[in-house]
Design a protein around this motif. Structure first.
Motif, PDB file in Angstrom:
ATOM      1  N   ALA B 308       0.838  -1.211   0.000  1.00  0.00           N
ATOM      2  CA  ALA B 308       0.000   0.000   0.000  1.00  0.00           C
ATOM      3  C   ALA B 308       0.868   1.255   0.000  1.00  0.00           C
ATOM      4  N   THR B 309       1.956   1.219   0.771  1.00  0.00           N
ATOM      5  CA  THR B 309       2.872   2.365   0.810  1.00  0.00           C
ATOM      6  C   THR B 309       3.421   2.666  -0.588  1.00  0.00           C
ATOM      7  N   ALA B 310       3.841   1.601  -1.255  1.00  0.00           N
ATOM      8  CA  ALA B 310       4.379   1.778  -2.618  1.00  0.00           C
ATOM      9  C   ALA B 310       3.297   2.303  -3.562  1.00  0.00           C
ATOM     10  N   ALA B 311       2.086   1.775  -3.403  1.00  0.00           N
ATOM     11  CA  ALA B 311       0.981   2.196  -4.275  1.00  0.00           C
ATOM     12  C   ALA B 311       0.650   3.663  -4.056  1.00  0.00           C
ATOM     13  N   VAL B 312       0.622   4.110  -2.802  1.00  0.00           N
ATOM     14  CA  VAL B 312       0.292   5.509  -2.500  1.00  0.00           C
ATOM     15  C   VAL B 312       1.379   6.427  -3.057  1.00  0.00           C
ATOM     16  N   THR B 313       2.621   6.034  -2.898  1.00  0.00           N
ATOM     17  CA  THR B 313       3.721   6.842  -3.409  1.00  0.00           C
ATOM     18  C   THR B 313       3.592   7.018  -4.919  1.00  0.00           C
ATOM     19  N   GLN B 314       3.290   5.917  -5.605  1.00  0.00           N
ATOM     20  CA  GLN B 314       3.128   5.969  -7.062  1.00  0.00           C
ATOM     21  C   GLN B 314       1.907   6.813  -7.454  1.00  0.00           C
ATOM     22  N   ALA B 315       0.814   6.633  -6.699  1.00  0.00           N
ATOM     23  CA  ALA B 315      -0.422   7.375  -7.002  1.00  0.00           C
ATOM     24  C   ALA B 315      -0.199   8.872  -6.842  1.00  0.00           C
ATOM     25  N   ARG B 316       0.510   9.228  -5.773  1.00  0.00           N
ATOM     26  CA  ARG B 316       0.821  10.655  -5.557  1.00  0.00           C
ATOM     27  C   ARG B 316       1.637  11.208  -6.721  1.00  0.00           C
ATOM     28  N   ALA B 317       2.593  10.380  -7.206  1.00  0.00           N
ATOM     29  CA  ALA B 317       3.416  10.812  -8.340  1.00  0.00           C
ATOM     30  C   ALA B 317       2.546  11.050  -9.573  1.00  0.00           C
ATOM     31  N   LEU B 320      -2.693  11.717  -7.935  1.00  0.00           N
ATOM     32  CA  LEU B 320      -3.926  11.261  -7.281  1.00  0.00           C
ATOM     33  C   LEU B 320      -3.848  11.572  -5.791  1.00  0.00           C
ATOM     34  N   ARG B 321      -4.956  12.108  -5.228  1.00  0.00           N
ATOM     35  CA  ARG B 321      -4.959  12.473  -3.811  1.00  0.00           C
ATOM     36  C   ARG B 321      -5.331  11.233  -2.981  1.00  0.00           C
ATOM     37  N   CYS B 322      -4.302  10.536  -2.662  1.00  0.00           N
ATOM     38  CA  CYS B 322      -4.483   9.231  -2.028  1.00  0.00           C
ATOM     39  C   CYS B 322      -3.588   9.153  -0.800  1.00  0.00           C
ATOM     40  N   GLY B 323      -4.070   8.484   0.280  1.00  0.00           N
ATOM     41  CA  GLY B 323      -3.269   8.352   1.500  1.00  0.00           C
ATOM     42  C   GLY B 323      -3.391   6.962   2.100  1.00  0.00           C
ATOM     43  N   LEU B 324      -2.583   6.731   3.114  1.00  0.00           N
ATOM     44  CA  LEU B 324      -2.576   5.419   3.787  1.00  0.00           C
ATOM     45  C   LEU B 324      -2.756   5.604   5.289  1.00  0.00           C
ATOM     46  N   LEU B 325      -3.698   4.904   5.836  1.00  0.00           N
ATOM     47  CA  LEU B 325      -3.841   4.799   7.295  1.00  0.00           C
ATOM     48  C   LEU B 325      -3.416   3.386   7.678  1.00  0.00           C
ATOM     49  N   ARG B 326      -2.384   3.307   8.501  1.00  0.00           N
ATOM     50  CA  ARG B 326      -1.833   1.988   8.832  1.00  0.00           C
ATOM     51  C   ARG B 326      -1.964   1.743  10.340  1.00  0.00           C
ATOM     52  N   PRO B 327      -2.956   0.959  10.758  1.00  0.00           N
ATOM     53  CA  PRO B 327      -3.095   0.676  12.185  1.00  0.00           C
ATOM     54  C   PRO B 327      -1.913  -0.176  12.679  1.00  0.00           C
ATOM     55  N   LYS B 328      -1.244   0.290  13.730  1.00  0.00           N
ATOM     56  CA  LYS B 328      -0.223  -0.548  14.390  1.00  0.00           C
ATOM     57  C   LYS B 328      -0.866  -1.333  15.519  1.00  0.00           C
ATOM     58  N   THR B 329      -1.911  -0.755  16.114  1.00  0.00           N
ATOM     59  CA  THR B 329      -2.802  -1.567  16.951  1.00  0.00           C
ATOM     60  C   THR B 329      -4.036  -1.812  16.106  1.00  0.00           C
ATOM     61  N   ILE B 330      -4.258  -3.082  15.765  1.00  0.00           N
ATOM     62  CA  ILE B 330      -5.480  -3.355  15.007  1.00  0.00           C
ATOM     63  C   ILE B 330      -6.653  -3.488  15.971  1.00  0.00           C
ATOM     64  N   ILE B 388      -3.132  -2.662  -6.026  1.00  0.00           N
ATOM     65  CA  ILE B 388      -3.736  -1.611  -5.201  1.00  0.00           C
ATOM     66  C   ILE B 388      -3.852  -0.327  -6.030  1.00  0.00           C
ATOM     67  N   LEU B 389      -2.825  -0.052  -6.794  1.00  0.00           N
ATOM     68  CA  LEU B 389      -2.798   1.161  -7.612  1.00  0.00           C
ATOM     69  C   LEU B 389      -3.958   1.172  -8.612  1.00  0.00           C
ATOM     70  N   GLU B 390      -4.250   0.005  -9.169  1.00  0.00           N
ATOM     71  CA  GLU B 390      -5.364  -0.077 -10.127  1.00  0.00           C
ATOM     72  C   GLU B 390      -6.678   0.317  -9.478  1.00  0.00           C
ATOM     73  N   ILE B 391      -6.844  -0.081  -8.241  1.00  0.00           N
ATOM     74  CA  ILE B 391      -8.094   0.280  -7.550  1.00  0.00           C
ATOM     75  C   ILE B 391      -8.110   1.771  -7.230  1.00  0.00           C
ATOM     76  N   ILE B 392      -6.946   2.302  -6.864  1.00  0.00           N
ATOM     77  CA  ILE B 392      -6.877   3.750  -6.618  1.00  0.00           C
ATOM     78  C   ILE B 392      -7.257   4.521  -7.879  1.00  0.00           C
ATOM     79  N   ARG B 393      -6.761   4.048  -8.978  1.00  0.00           N
ATOM     80  CA  ARG B 393      -7.019   4.742 -10.258  1.00  0.00           C
ATOM     81  C   ARG B 393      -8.477   4.592 -10.701  1.00  0.00           C
ATOM     82  N   SER B 394      -9.129   3.562 -10.263  1.00  0.00           N
ATOM     83  CA  SER B 394     -10.484   3.257 -10.770  1.00  0.00           C
ATOM     84  C   SER B 394     -11.504   4.297 -10.334  1.00  0.00           C
TER      85      SER B 394
END
Lengths: 97, 394, 274
Positions: B308-317, B320-330, B388-394
């Motif tokens: 997801a991190t890689a996908a968001v970085t690519q999407a931003r490039a 696309l206004r995309c971000g990641l929320l990553r729970p460390k406590t699920i 993941i990137l494909e879904i962001i783009r969709s």
């Protein structure tokens, strides 16, 4: 202390030794009338009471003519599943009082 | 204590307990090192792929620093042994994977009910049943929260890297002791078997939250083992401390004595749940990437978050206004943060990629009315950045 | 003698300081022998002269599992079958503690059987008292791993068709350092066995045959607790050091068969120290 062959055997310290005398204490409310203390008392000191405790059990009591018969073997105490009976050394009590 | 046992009582701050410096290690090994750094006293475990490296690592490391390692006959025994060791004051730990985690469920409830802290790492593999033992899964997320019968509170951490395996394991021990609960580390096979750089701080910089002890002397009869403070956590006395505690899995009163009434039960279970629920703000931990102006937020954890991190970085490039929320406590889930994002109102959709059929997506769907797009794989493979990137783009 | 009146709670038993006396009378049935075993355990602590604060009692689930709730030492009432690994955690983490497991035959030998054989194999420093009443009493009298062939339970109304475990034989085969079998009538002997276990390093096992009049005795025509204990008095013979442990099965149907009791095994074998 007479054996089968009729020979009288007598412990050497019989004059000094005595049968200990015990005092029986009964925590009547804990008793569940299993009868172990009554059945396995070697001197048959205990009998079932006529009255019942608050949970409906006949607890042990000292038989009429057995007030001084306890020999302090402690078996009633040891086998009691309810910790409802124990004995103390009656001669100790006398010296203390 | 025998002289042999005394010999093993090495000083807890013995230098080799914390491997300070820059290391290159497996996620499983980093987790074990985190436990050691956190002051691990007792490990009991049973071999199971892909967590076995945790046990193997501790088998050599733990006795050398004064702790005790036991390989048990099964996971039922492992969890019972670590709860028992905790009752005697140990920081205790076990490592397992799905099938073993399932076997531990009953006694996880016991740890919750007796309020005996312990840490369980589950290196998740593709499940159910024996599944794909050597391949990745993330499908024990809901089991970790709800697996034992009844209501109770737990905390579960989800590391995404060997560095986090180290750090979150330390957090897990502190949280377990702080709240007197079983705490899980939900790793996955990819993170567990990935070797990366791990920076280990000096021993003095390792955070340590001790258990609250009794405030009255033993023998006074004043200590009530289950009388909770305002934070809903009771102080703890251990076996041998002289407080003559009684602990039971039965419903119990503040003395710890069985009290089999509906009133006692309701009060006790509410407290067990509330001590995590009401302290959630102090417990919850998450990281974000580019969320502030995002209209699309990906929620991902464990190895999936790396894609997801890689996908968001690519999407931003790509603008696309995309971000990641990553729970460390699920668990507890970063619910307040998700609600806040909804209040701010910029987010228009969520994307939840997971290696299960939608276990965390349920949480997002429960919290929001927004479209929640899925990317699920049942296990054995992880979602790629491109998927993941494909879904962001969709 | 003093004649206490009903509801007189001023009289306390001399061993009450080692009991959670405020919880007495306990929940166990009239004639049940578990109370005698609990009593013997605390008496052994007392007679050992050791600090009660260094004693820990762990039990599992079932009638015998309630033992931990009545003894005034650090005590843990764990889950069904898991008393042994729970106790292992305590004993291994703090080897200065004397850890005793008191639990039933179903708990230790059926659901907890795997832990039993492995704890004995490892020779973990634990004292294990298995109160054997031949059935699951708490749940109303189902047959279990020690129910003798032919004995009846709610889950074997025609009589059990399974071979039971012979517990001393099992414990010895698994490597226990000390193995004994007594009945609650042999209270002096099994108190001594517990004392020996507390003093001895390694896995020490004592089986205590105990009446369950409510669930087992009634269904198997053994009468009240007293009748079952009387049966033990008639049938038991003491054979300390008996070597033929494989022959020590208990026959509850044929009252002509003797029941062998005694301290059978007391060997030196390296104890488990992690």
């Amino acid at each position: 202390m007479t054996s089968a062959d009729g020979i009288v055997r007598k412990p050497m310290d019989l004059d000094r030794a005595g049968v200990p005398e015990g005092e029986v204490h009964i925590i009547t409310e804990r008793c569940k009338e299993c009868g172990y203390c009554i059945e396995y008392c070697p001197e048959k000191v205990l009998v079932y009471s006529k009255e019942i405790n608050s949970r409906g059990y006949h607890f042990p009591m000292i038989a009429e003519d057995k007030a001084t018969s306890c020999v302090l073997c402690k078996f009633c105490d040891l086998i009691c599943p309810e910790l409802a009976i124990y004995t103390t050394d009656a001669s100790d009590d006398e010296t203390q009082s | 204590m025998s002289s042999k046992a005394a010999q093993k009582q090495a000083a807890p701050d013995s230098p080799q307990r914390v491997l300070t410096g820059r290391q290159f290690m497996l996620g499983d090994h980093a987790c074990a090192e985190g436990a050691l750094a956190a002051g691990l006293d007792f490990f009991a475990g049973y071999p199971i792929t892909p967590s076995t490296e945790v046990a193997e690592h501790l088998a050599s490391r733990l006795p050398a620093v004064g702790g005790r390692f036991v390989q048990m006959e099964d996971e039922l025994g492992s969890i019972a042994a670590i709860i028992g060791a905790s009752a005697a004051g140990a920081r205790s730990f076990t490592a397992t994977s799905g099938p073993g985690f399932s076997l531990m469920m009953e006694n996880i409830g016991l740890a919750a009910m007796m309020e005996l802290p312990c840490v369980i790492v589950n290196v998740q593999r593709a499940s159910p049943s024996t599944g794909l033992p050597t391949m990745v899964g993330q499908s024990d997320i809901l089991q970790a929260r709800w697996g034992s019968h009844g209501d109770y509170g737990i905390v579960a951490y989800c590391p995404s890297s060997p560095q986090e395996c180290f750090e979150l394991t330390i957090d897990a021990f502190n949280t377990a002791d702080r709240y007197r609960i079983p705490v899980f580390i939900l790793m996955d096979e990819v993170v567990g078997h990935m070797a990366e750089r791990v920076e280990i701080p000096e021993a003095k910089d390792i955070p340590h939250v001790p258990r609250k002890g009794p405030r009255t002397a033993p023998g006074t009869g004043q200590f009530l083992p289950y009388a909770a403070d305002a934070d809903l956590v009771p102080p703890i006395a251990h076996a041998g401390d002289g407080y003559k505690v009684h602990m039971t899995g039965l419903t119990h009163d503040e003395r710890g004595y069985p009290s089999l009434t509906a009133e006692t039960h309701d009060k006790l279970v509410h407290r067990l749940v509330d001590k995590v629920r009401l302290n959630a703000a102090d417990i919850v931990d998450f990281e974000e990437q580019d969320v502030d102006d995002a209209d699309c937020v990906i929620v991902a954890y464990g190895c999936t978050a790396r894609s997801a991190t890689a996908a968001v970085t690519q999407a931003r490039a790509e603008g696309l206004r995309c971000g990641l929320l990553r729970p460390k406590t699920i668990w507890p889930f970063p619910e307040a943060r998700v609600r806040r994002l909804l209040e701010i109102g910029k987010v228009k959709r969520f994307i939840v990629p997971e290696i299960n059929l939608g276990q965390m997506r349920r949480e997002i769907e429960r919290l929001t009315q927004l479209p929640t797009l899925r990317l699920n794989h049942a296990g054995g493979a992880m979602p790629t950045p491109n998927a993941i990137l494909e879904i962001i783009r969709s | 003698m003093s004649t206490p009146q009903p509801n007189d709670f001023s009289v306390v038993h001399p061993i009450d300081h080692l009991m959670r006396a405020d919880r007495l009378p306990h929940i166990l049935c009239a004639g049940c022998g578990i109370g005698t075993v609990i009593h013997a355990y605390v008496r052994a602590i007392d007679e050992s002269g050791t600090d009660p604060d260094q004693h820990v009692c762990v039990s599992g689930i079932g009638c015998s599992g309630r033992a931990a709730g009545y003894v005034n030492v650090d005590s843990y009432h764990s889950t069904h079958g898991r008393a042994l690994p729970f106790a292992l955690g305590i004993a291994v983490h703090n080897p200065s503690l004397t850890v005793t497991v008191i639990s039933g035959d179903g708990d230790l030998m059926a659901i907890g059987g795997n832990h039993f054989i492995h704890a004995a194999r490892r020779n973990v420093n634990l004292n294990v008292i298995c109160i054997n009443n031949f059935n699951y009493g708490m749940t109303g009298g189902q047959v279990g791993p020690t129910t003798p062939i032919g004995a009846k339970g709610t889950t074997a109304p025609q009589g059990s068709i399974e071979h039971p475990f012979n517990l001393p034989y099992l414990a010895k085969a698994c490597g226990a350092s000390f193995v004994a079998r007594w009945t609650i009538l042999h209270v002096r002997q099994f108190t001594d066995a517990i004392l020996r276990s507390m003093d001895k390093d390694g896995f020490c096992f004592t089986e205590v045959l105990s009446p369950c009049p409510t669930s087992f005795g009634r269904r198997n025509k053994l009468g009240e607790g007293l009748d079952e204990v009387e049966m033990y008095r008639e049938r038991c013979h003491i054979e300390n050091g008996a070597e033929n442990l494989q022959d020590l099965d208990i026959d509850i149907v044929d009252h002509e068969q003797p029941i062998t009791v005694g301290n059978f095994v007391d060997i030196e074998r390296t104890a488990f120290h992690a």
